[in-house]
Write an enzyme that holds these catalytic residues in place. Structure first.
Site: not given
Length: 270
Positions: A43, A101
């Site tokens: 991110y 993730h």
């Protein structure tokens, strides 16, 4: 008490919350009452999360921090140093939860290579809890075989009223793995959903607020995000809505397996 009982179920997602505007949005979330911030290496918002936390004046132990390890950092010996860099960006000594993730794209790196490394990160005290994201039942079973029972605190995957992922969510419940819903309000796709609108009218609530209330009622963690202060507060206020069993059952009927995030290199979904 289960490991995941310490995880606040109302979280603030930080995907897209970059730069000054991102810091302001995260600060707004903390001021609105959120005490769980969800970030990730990919991110590029770990700095913003740490900066907002410092500016908020809240003590470190008042805010639960989650980050996620990028698939680029799965190679032998790579994961722990990558998490140390995340801690530097956040300017904290430890995060509360670290997730894998995604499973390695197309299985390029064997699960054992990165799962044993995230367990090492926990053993070193870099993270209090470990978990996964976008893991299927099969991958969860493989992980349990490698680490033993009860090590995985959390599985974060796409879940909302139009993608309820019931098979996977039920499996996680049986294994006492907390479910975290990403895209909990389905990127604006819920606004015209008749059942959500009808239920919302009973509570003077938006369809998105009803969706969040539904996820919390199911015992899931939910991590909506927004850059708009009014939406940030609206999403948080959904945590005060208490749906009836009948309303929950009605929402369960609108599942249509509508998946938004589905990369061609991802796992074969349950």
């Amino acid at each position: 008490m289960q490991k995941h009982d310490v995880i606040p179920l109302m979280g603030f997602g930080t995907f897209g919350r970059n730069g000054k505007e991102g810091i302001d949005a995260i600060l707004c979330a903390l001021e609105s009452g959120y005490r769980h911030l969800d970030t990730a290496q990919t991110y590029d918002t770990e700095f913003e999360v740490g900066e907002a936390l410092r500016r908020s004046g809240l003590d470190r132990d008042e805010v639960f921090l989650t980050t996620k390890i990028s698939t680029d950092n799965f190679g032998p010996g790579a994961l722990v140093p990558s998490l140390e860099k995340s801690l530097e960006a956040l300017k904290v000594d430890q995060v509360d939860l670290t997730l894998i993730h995604w499973p390695s794209p197309n299985g390029r790196i064997p699960l054992e290579v990165y799962i044993t490394q995230i367990a090492e990160a926990e053993a070193r005290g870099l993270t209090k809890l470990i978990g996964v994201s976008n893991f299927t039942i099969g991958l969860l079973e493989e992980t349990e075989a490698l680490l033993g029972k009860g090590k995985v605190a959390n599985n974060q995957f796409e879940l909302n009223p139009i993608l309820q992922n019931k098979k996977l969510a039920n499996y996680c419940r049986e294994k006492e793995i907390l479910v975290t819903c990403y895209l909990p309000i389905a990127r604006g796709l819920l606004s015209d959903e008749p059942v959500l609108r009808a239920i919302g009218e009973q509570y003077d609530a938006t369809p998105e607020q009803v969706a969040i209330a539904f996820e919390l009622a199911k015992g899931y963690c939910t991590i909506p995000t927004s850059g708009r202060p009014e939406r940030i507060r609206s999403n948080f206020n959904a945590s005060s809505i208490r749906l009836s069993p009948e309303e929950i059952a009605r929402i369960e009927t609108i599942d249509r397996n509508h998946r938004v995030v589905d990369p061609d290199w991802g796992p074969k979904w349950d």
